[in-house]
Design an enzyme around this catalytic site. Sequence first.
Site, PDB file in Angstrom:
ATOM      1  N   THR A 176       0.855  -1.197   0.000  1.00 58.20           N
ATOM      2  CA  THR A 176       0.000   0.000   0.000  1.00 58.20           C
ATOM      3  C   THR A 176       0.884   1.238   0.000  1.00 58.20           C
ATOM      4  O   THR A 176       2.032   1.186   0.453  1.00 58.20           O
ATOM      5  CB  THR A 176      -0.850   0.110   1.280  1.00 58.20           C
ATOM      6  OG1 THR A 176       0.039   0.286   2.407  1.00 58.20           O
ATOM      7  CG2 THR A 176      -1.722  -1.098   1.488  1.00 58.20           C
ATOM      8  N   ASP A 177       0.341   2.356  -0.452  1.00 56.87           N
ATOM      9  CA  ASP A 177       1.026   3.611  -0.172  1.00 56.87           C
ATOM     10  C   ASP A 177       0.895   3.846   1.338  1.00 56.87           C
ATOM     11  O   ASP A 177       0.021   3.269   1.996  1.00 56.87           O
ATOM     12  CB  ASP A 177       0.407   4.761  -0.972  1.00 56.87           C
ATOM     13  CG  ASP A 177       1.369   5.961  -1.021  1.00 56.87           C
ATOM     14  OD1 ASP A 177       2.325   5.996  -0.226  1.00 56.87           O
ATOM     15  OD2 ASP A 177       1.161   6.862  -1.850  1.00 56.87           O
ATOM     16  N   TRP A 178       1.762   4.701   1.868  1.00 57.35           N
ATOM     17  CA  TRP A 178       1.845   4.835   3.331  1.00 57.35           C
ATOM     18  C   TRP A 178       0.547   5.395   3.918  1.00 57.35           C
ATOM     19  O   TRP A 178       0.169   6.530   3.659  1.00 57.35           O
ATOM     20  CB  TRP A 178       3.050   5.704   3.691  1.00 57.35           C
ATOM     21  CG  TRP A 178       4.274   4.879   4.009  1.00 57.35           C
ATOM     22  CD1 TRP A 178       5.053   4.978   5.136  1.00 57.35           C
ATOM     23  CD2 TRP A 178       4.850   3.808   3.233  1.00 57.35           C
ATOM     24  NE1 TRP A 178       6.054   4.025   5.099  1.00 57.35           N
ATOM     25  CE2 TRP A 178       5.957   3.304   3.956  1.00 57.35           C
ATOM     26  CE3 TRP A 178       4.530   3.202   2.028  1.00 57.35           C
ATOM     27  CZ2 TRP A 178       6.732   2.249   3.495  1.00 57.35           C
ATOM     28  CZ3 TRP A 178       5.316   2.157   1.566  1.00 57.35           C
ATOM     29  CH2 TRP A 178       6.390   1.697   2.290  1.00 57.35           C
TER      30      TRP A 178
END
Length: 795
Positions: free
Chosen positions: A228-230
């Site tokens: 995932t993106d952060w």
Amino acid sequence: MKYKDLISQMTLEEKASLLSGDTFWTTKAIERLNIPAMCLSDGPHGLRKQAEHGDHLGLVQGIKATCFPTSATVANSWNSEVCEQIGRGIGREAAANQVNVVLGPGLNIKRNPLCGRNFEYISEDPYLSGKLAAGYIRGIQSEGVSACPKHFAANSQEHLRMTNDAIIDERTLRELYLTGFELAVREGQPKAIMSSYNKINGEYANENKKILRDILVDEWGFHGMVVTDWGGGNDFVAGIRSGSHLEMPATGGDSAQQLVAAIKEGRIDTSLVDERVSEFLEVLFDTRITGEISVDYSAHHNIAQKAAEESAVLLKNENILPLKANTKVAVIGAFANKPRYQGAGSSLVNCYQLDSVLDVIGEYNVQMVGYAQGYSHIGQSNVKKCEEAVNLAKNAEVALVYIGLDEINEVEGSERASMKLSENQIALLEALHQSSTPIVAILHCGSPVEMSWEKYCDGVLHGYLAGQAGARALLNILVGAVNPSGKLAESYPFSYEDVSTYHYYPGKEYTSEYREGLYVGYRYFLTTGKEVRYPFGFGLSYTEFQYSNIAVHDNGVTFTIKNTGSCAGSEIAQLYVGHPSSCVYRPKYELKGFDKVSLEPEQSKEVSIPFDNLTFRFFDIFSNQFQVEEGAYEIRIGASCADIRLSTQHRVHGVVANNIPELSEKYFTGEVQAVTDDEFRVLLGRKLPPSTWDRSRPLERNDSIAQMVYAKSWLARLVIRTLYIKKNNAIKKGTPDLNVLFLITMPFRAIGKMTNGALSMEMVDGILVIVNGHFFSGVKKLFKSWRKHRRREIL
Ligand code: BGC
């Protein structure tokens, strides 16, 4: 399944704990099974490994690393070998610092010039983006670490990037927003890919099975891990089910608990979780770095310089460049002293060395008569500084004026407010022009600006954001030691109003409607015949090239290029393909190949650009696959998209394409700036979802903090107002407050996802009760869930 045996020794809890972060940058180690932690670090144009506290906004300095030119810069080289070299440099520094996964390259399509992160992305064109991204990936991975192309997919705006829903018709999605990733995956074979924050047609990218499995894995053959993106994780279990492997950063075990519960309750199959764990382990073990790895930082500095040299674009040259030996030059502009060489946010590199023009100009055969700052860095008008510069220029034969965007304009988390250069820089150019010393402007910014001021200049050299070694690179071009060979990877319109997405960008509340369809960048300008200041693919050289002898055959096109000038140089020849009698709507022509050739004076070369499976294809929404349409295609070879030097026709066999009944004529003429709801609905093939916030219902986990402007609780409204005041004050000061930018646009759920387990999702729900106007019951819920959270077993 590769790690079946190892997985059979794991408890359910151990499996679950591997799939979400342990710290901001690392995954969980399981010592009893000799499974080490995986370390992930930014970023696209240099390593950003943080030694201690982590943040995803570039606030805490990373360790020293080479700051290569940003991707928007290197894109102008049109040279995947340059990208590969940079990738090798980043990969080497990553390996030396025990990083397994480098979070880059970024290759989102530049749908609009104001996107605050355009400096990190490659192009408005998917073919160029994909080819160059593949180069970065090959380079990074050649050092034994994994690349992680991002942000997959359709992450075109920063405003509300974590909640925004990209509403895109299938064909546009496939042909524009996914094709670059397809090329990057097929040709670069990344071991990891990062899902984007946004939703795509109603579903979070990280929970979108069609994108993550059907297309990425089944169609493109990806066999790595999706991270995932952060803070981009939403429903962890749904993400795992749909093809995501790793949620970052740490959620304090909250996500792992959810997965364990889901397995126990039969909501997800253990075999599927095992599969994800095995795929994750494969990346982890494939990228295990053993032993000491040395880094030659001065060699990397040279690579950064060479890349900047290949990427600078000469936009204007009225017999002024290259400078003659011993020319008296006045060096003007704040950026000559304090270079603008990268953007702000998660890609921010703490560079190993930084050259400024004033540091290195002494090495060149020019006489510097002096330096004047000329303008205030942050945009305030300053008559005295301007006058000093004008007086200095009077003593010189040429004024070298370093201009560009200031830091606040190129930052992750927000869009640029306009496409203009600051007024004080334009006023300086005008004043210098009146003093009649010839001007060469050296422009530094990572995305297009309006250039009405160009008329004051005899020469314009665009250095973009040229990295730590940019100063020498550009001076080498100015004095003619290097012949410029970069060409623009994006269009430069006369004004922002000319851009196809002018009325649609950014999506303000729930959605972002991609009403323009395929008409982004040059696809729009070419089809509508709208003039631009500098077209996609444009760039001057100190020599001239002649194109001749086009021949087309089933496998590609060949032609001859001759250097007819007096110095050696490189030319980027571009293949564009159009289908004028197509039944489906299409841009006039599109980039389908390119080659960069180096030639000595009078030398000729036969260039061959092969056709590939992208050359003639279009995405057929009726059969749900790419098809080749029957017909006579225009084959054009250009020095830019607007400077076609050779053209011919080529007949291709294929299917008879079906048009969408009732599709608006606007999509055939390209006049898409004012597409109505009905016209877009037909293209989309379904009803438009609501685009504006529903102010009547209580706020939920996936609503953004920005929505507190209409919250029931006065306290919540006060909080958001204070945040906006902070944001605006920072903008006035010229120093972006990334924390505030992030906070305003994040959803409530990110309070749980981004606090390293300090708050659970149940606690977030308590906060929401307060925000929705029930202070006392909210506090009670918050307290209750906090006690429960404190007593939880951490996996
Ligand atoms: C950015 C990513 C980055 C991550 C980690 C996010 O905010 O969108 O590009 O890799 O942070 O720093």
